[in-house]
Design a protein around this motif. Sequence first.
Motif, mmCIF file in Angstrom:
data_model
loop_
_atom_site.group_PDB
_atom_site.id
_atom_site.type_symbol
_atom_site.label_atom_id
_atom_site.label_comp_id
_atom_site.label_asym_id
_atom_site.label_seq_id
_atom_site.Cartn_x
_atom_site.Cartn_y
_atom_site.Cartn_z
ATOM 1 N N GLN A 4 0.574 -0.656 -0.134
ATOM 2 C CA GLN A 4 -0.331 -0.108 0.155
ATOM 3 C C GLN A 4 0.752 1.778 -0.426
ATOM 4 O O GLN A 4 1.585 1.073 0.509
ATOM 5 C CB GLN A 4 -1.045 0.286 0.810
ATOM 6 N N SER A 5 -0.068 2.545 -0.741
ATOM 7 C CA SER A 5 1.020 3.641 -0.553
ATOM 8 C C SER A 5 1.159 3.892 0.996
ATOM 9 O O SER A 5 -0.114 3.929 1.641
ATOM 10 C CB SER A 5 0.436 4.785 -1.659
ATOM 11 N N GLN A 6 1.646 5.631 0.544
ATOM 12 C CA GLN A 6 1.939 6.155 2.520
ATOM 13 C C GLN A 6 0.304 6.676 2.958
ATOM 14 O O GLN A 6 0.712 6.549 3.965
ATOM 15 C CB GLN A 6 2.996 6.906 2.006
ATOM 16 N N GLY A 7 -0.056 6.843 1.747
ATOM 17 C CA GLY A 7 -1.386 8.181 2.408
ATOM 18 C C GLY A 7 -2.196 7.228 2.946
ATOM 19 O O GLY A 7 -3.544 7.498 2.693
ATOM 20 N N ALA A 76 -18.561 9.706 8.324
ATOM 21 C CA ALA A 76 -18.337 8.256 6.784
ATOM 22 C C ALA A 76 -16.845 8.986 5.943
ATOM 23 O O ALA A 76 -16.280 8.319 5.724
ATOM 24 C CB ALA A 76 -19.418 8.404 5.344
ATOM 25 N N VAL A 77 -16.271 9.485 6.143
ATOM 26 C CA VAL A 77 -14.731 10.327 5.848
ATOM 27 C C VAL A 77 -14.148 10.103 7.159
ATOM 28 O O VAL A 77 -13.656 10.521 7.888
ATOM 29 C CB VAL A 77 -15.490 11.775 5.757
ATOM 30 N N ILE A 78 -13.111 9.405 7.067
ATOM 31 C CA ILE A 78 -11.930 9.050 7.492
ATOM 32 C C ILE A 78 -10.660 9.235 6.910
ATOM 33 O O ILE A 78 -10.784 8.695 5.777
ATOM 34 C CB ILE A 78 -11.682 7.431 7.272
ATOM 35 N N ARG A 79 -10.153 10.057 8.317
ATOM 36 C CA ARG A 79 -8.675 10.516 7.396
ATOM 37 C C ARG A 79 -7.743 9.636 7.742
ATOM 38 O O ARG A 79 -7.377 9.114 9.038
ATOM 39 C CB ARG A 79 -7.958 11.702 7.661
ATOM 40 N N VAL A 80 -6.713 9.641 7.366
ATOM 41 C CA VAL A 80 -5.197 9.285 7.802
ATOM 42 C C VAL A 80 -4.208 9.277 8.241
ATOM 43 O O VAL A 80 -3.562 10.278 7.512
ATOM 44 C CB VAL A 80 -4.964 7.375 6.283
#
Length: 116
Positions: A4-7, A76-80
């Motif tokens: 997976q990418s870093q984001g 519903a908007v989940i940030r990493v």
Amino acid sequence: MPRQSQGQSQEKPGLQVERTALSWERSALGLLAAGAILLFRQSGPVSVGRILLAVASVLLAVLVLGLGHRRRRRTAVIRVVRGRNVVSAARTEVPLFGWAVAGFAAATVVLLLLPY
């Protein structure tokens, strides 16, 4: 296993969001039940105050459903952030719900203490 990418998050969000939405719905049902109990309790005649509290409980239940729907949209908007899932804090919904229920409870206590 694909890299997976870093984001992106390495974990999928759990069922916390769904459980939170269900808890808002349970709270609305509880308010409806409280209004029904106030309206249909056996002792004493049905007074205007009991009818007003029953109507207030229905309005609070609708408010809680609206706040729960709003909260569901916001979660519903989940940030990493730094590899962790982060959901926005409930800085509006929870205090508003808490104060509304506290006011309803205080009005119920006052009504129950008044003589018929």
